[in-house]
Design a protein around this motif. Structure first.
Motif, mmCIF file in Angstrom:
data_model
loop_
_atom_site.group_PDB
_atom_site.id
_atom_site.type_symbol
_atom_site.label_atom_id
_atom_site.label_comp_id
_atom_site.label_asym_id
_atom_site.label_seq_id
_atom_site.Cartn_x
_atom_site.Cartn_y
_atom_site.Cartn_z
ATOM 1 N N UNK A 1 21.067 -5.359 19.869
ATOM 2 C CA UNK A 1 20.801 -6.351 18.830
ATOM 3 C C UNK A 1 19.996 -5.805 17.672
ATOM 4 N N UNK A 2 19.224 -4.771 17.946
ATOM 5 C CA UNK A 2 18.394 -4.185 16.889
ATOM 6 C C UNK A 2 18.048 -2.765 17.296
ATOM 7 N N UNK A 3 18.021 -1.874 16.316
ATOM 8 C CA UNK A 3 17.647 -0.480 16.609
ATOM 9 C C UNK A 3 16.383 -0.122 15.829
ATOM 10 N N UNK A 4 15.644 0.782 16.415
ATOM 11 C CA UNK A 4 14.401 1.212 15.779
ATOM 12 C C UNK A 4 14.723 1.942 14.477
ATOM 13 N N UNK A 5 14.081 1.527 13.400
ATOM 14 C CA UNK A 5 14.295 2.174 12.088
ATOM 15 C C UNK A 5 13.209 3.219 11.843
ATOM 16 N N UNK A 6 11.961 2.841 12.119
ATOM 17 C CA UNK A 6 10.863 3.810 12.056
ATOM 18 C C UNK A 6 9.757 3.311 12.973
ATOM 19 N N UNK A 7 8.882 4.208 13.332
ATOM 20 C CA UNK A 7 7.777 3.836 14.221
ATOM 21 C C UNK A 7 6.545 4.608 13.795
ATOM 22 N N UNK A 8 5.400 4.060 14.088
ATOM 23 C CA UNK A 8 4.152 4.718 13.724
ATOM 24 C C UNK A 8 3.116 4.475 14.810
ATOM 25 N N UNK A 9 2.505 5.549 15.265
ATOM 26 C CA UNK A 9 1.366 5.398 16.168
ATOM 27 C C UNK A 9 0.090 5.488 15.346
ATOM 28 N N UNK A 10 -0.918 4.731 15.719
ATOM 29 C CA UNK A 10 -2.194 4.789 15.019
ATOM 30 C C UNK A 10 -3.326 4.905 16.018
ATOM 31 N N UNK A 11 -4.368 5.593 15.617
ATOM 32 C CA UNK A 11 -5.570 5.691 16.460
ATOM 33 C C UNK A 11 -6.750 5.316 15.588
ATOM 34 N N UNK A 12 -7.872 5.014 16.190
ATOM 35 C CA UNK A 12 -9.079 4.791 15.401
ATOM 36 C C UNK A 12 -8.906 3.676 14.397
ATOM 37 N N UNK A 13 -9.053 2.444 14.856
ATOM 38 C CA UNK A 13 -8.953 1.314 13.929
ATOM 39 C C UNK A 13 -9.816 1.595 12.718
ATOM 40 N N UNK A 14 -9.366 1.176 11.541
ATOM 41 C CA UNK A 14 -10.170 1.405 10.349
ATOM 42 C C UNK A 14 -10.745 0.108 9.814
ATOM 43 N N UNK A 15 -10.683 -0.937 10.606
ATOM 44 C CA UNK A 15 -11.224 -2.201 10.101
ATOM 45 C C UNK A 15 -12.027 -2.923 11.154
ATOM 46 N N UNK A 16 -13.050 -3.619 10.683
ATOM 47 C CA UNK A 16 -13.715 -4.599 11.524
ATOM 48 C C UNK A 16 -13.046 -5.927 11.209
ATOM 49 N N UNK A 17 -12.701 -6.694 12.245
ATOM 50 C CA UNK A 17 -11.977 -7.936 11.991
ATOM 51 C C UNK A 17 -12.896 -9.143 12.113
ATOM 52 N N UNK A 18 -13.832 -9.088 13.033
ATOM 53 C CA UNK A 18 -14.746 -10.226 13.153
ATOM 54 C C UNK A 18 -16.142 -9.792 12.707
#
Ligand code: HEM
Length: 386
Positions: free
Chosen positions: A187-204
């Protein structure tokens, strides 16, 4: 081999002794101190105002299915699997049929949920394809269009659907994205993917503010996910949106921003601080937020007609850029806003004048409408098919 358990058994310790043994080995503590799972169901999808986890696995997909009914089935299957995985369960029963591929790939079987959240978004293509959904497109959902300073690569941009999986354990985040990719097959194929480490934001407001790969604290002046009035003003799509299926949802903008780390690392501390508009070590604002082209001076909501964003990005590194032999690393910028134009307004100014442009390249871009959260027994995007 003598295990801790057999050793305790051989010594004839009773149940109380066994419990004490576990406690001293740290097992009980770990079980007790495990952070609570983040609920998949709720008014809003998790992974937006959830205090940012440490790791990201992001996938953007091209639809290959041909009808709204098939899209509905995919979103239902994704929601069911995501809900299980956010409780630390496998996506499906991995051992039910020895003659078929397992319904879960298995790499997270012994891991806890690690605060996994799965956030699902719909790109503009969903409404441009021949699925009979064109009349349900929210007016604000369209490709961002060229923005100043873009150096976008098609293979890192766009997508009809997205999955943002965040967790404190990289294997848990990857496992979620991988299994949703597997479930989408046909039904859908992966177009691109990205792994991330080390959040760069505080959310709360309580979350500590981390440093990005330029060594500056990022997110000091972020919107706060626990500031409900600010979320209503800037992040959640409100009742004035004619497409009711998106009420309580948001828009996700993703930008893969490569940092030209080698140039940055040769810039003096003073240059670096003038570029950002803050002091590097103690994070204080420079007078007037720095020179006219300083990043925080240009990005200031007050300088952008009040446009504010909930930034929720991650650092990334993808090995070496073969063309230059330099590190391909930077910021996988993610922001949530009630209208993608909030992001575009800020980026138009930044892309034109930001002193940071000397050190960065925007190499990927995508925008997605993020439906509200699913109710129990429901699925993300359900309102689209009502
Ligand atoms: C690699 C690229 C980028 C880096 C290294 C970066 C870094 C930073 C840093 C260190 C701050 C100061 C701390 C803070 O208040 O969070 C900041 C603030 C900010 N940035 Fe960026 N940023 C980047 C890209 C962007 C982009 C693409 C946007 C949006 C179009 C953006 C929007 C903002 C906003 C709105 C603020 C807060 C300004 C304020 O209210 O003081 N940034 N950024």
């Amino acid at each position: 081999m003598l295990t801790r358990r057999s050793l305790l058994g051989a010594a004839g310790v009773g149940a109380a002794g066994l419990a004490a043994g576990r406690a001293s080995s740290g097992l009980t503590e770990r079980a007790d101190h495990r952070p609570p799972d983040v609920a998949f169901h709720g008014e809003h999808q998790a992974g937006i105002v959830t205090p940012a986890q440490d790791r990201l696995a992001f996938g953007a997909f091209d639809l290959t299915l041909g009808s709204a009914a098939e899209l509905r089935d995919l979103l239902r299957a994704w929601s069911a699997a995501a809900e299980r995985m956010t409780r630390g369960k496998p996506a499906g029963d991995p051992g039910s049929n020895p003659l078929a591929p397992p319904a879960d790939t298995g790499e997270a079987l012994d891991l806890s949920a690690a605060r996994l959240t799965v956030t699902i978004g719909l790109g503009p293509g969903v409404f441009a394809k021949d699925l009979g959904l064109a009349h349900r497109r929210p007016a604000a959902l369209r490709e961002l269009g060229p923005l100043p300073g873009d150096a976008l690569e098609p293979r890192r941009s766009g997508g009809d659907l997205c999955v943002q999986a965040c967790a404190d354990d990289p294997q848990v985040a990857f496992h979620a994205m991988r299994n949703l990719t597997r479930i989408a097959r046909g039904g859908a194929t992966l177009r691109w993917a990205q792994l991330g480490f080390g959040r760069t934001s505080a959310i709360t407001s309580g979350q500590d503010v981390p440093r990005n790969l330029m060594g500056f604290r990022d997110g000091t002046n972020n919107l706060h996910g626990d500031d409900a009035p600010a979320m209503r003003s800037h992040v959640w799509v409100g009742g004035d949106e004619p497409q009711a299926w998106l009420h309580g949802g948001s828009y996700l903008v993703a930008r893969r921003i490569r940092m030209l780390i080698e140039s940055w690392d040769r810039a003096s501390l003073d240059d670096q601080e003038q570029t950002i508009g803050r002091r590097k070590l103690d994070d204080t604002l420079l007078p007037h937020r720095g020179p006219e082209d300083a990043h925080v001076r240009l990005a200031d909501p007050k300088a952008n007609g009040g446009a504010a964003l909930l930034r929720r990005g991650y650092s990334y590194t993808d090995g070496i850029d073969p063309a230059s032999g330099q590190l391909d690393a930077g910021l996988f910028f993610i922001s949530f806003q009630r209208d993608p134009e909030q992001f575009a307004a800020v980026q138009r100014r930044l892309g034109t004048s930001d002193a940071l442009n000397e050190y960065i390249r925007h190499t990927g871009s995508a925008v997605f409408a993020v439906p509200p959260g699913a109710r129990e027994g429901g699925f993300v995007g359900e309102g689209l098919f009502a």
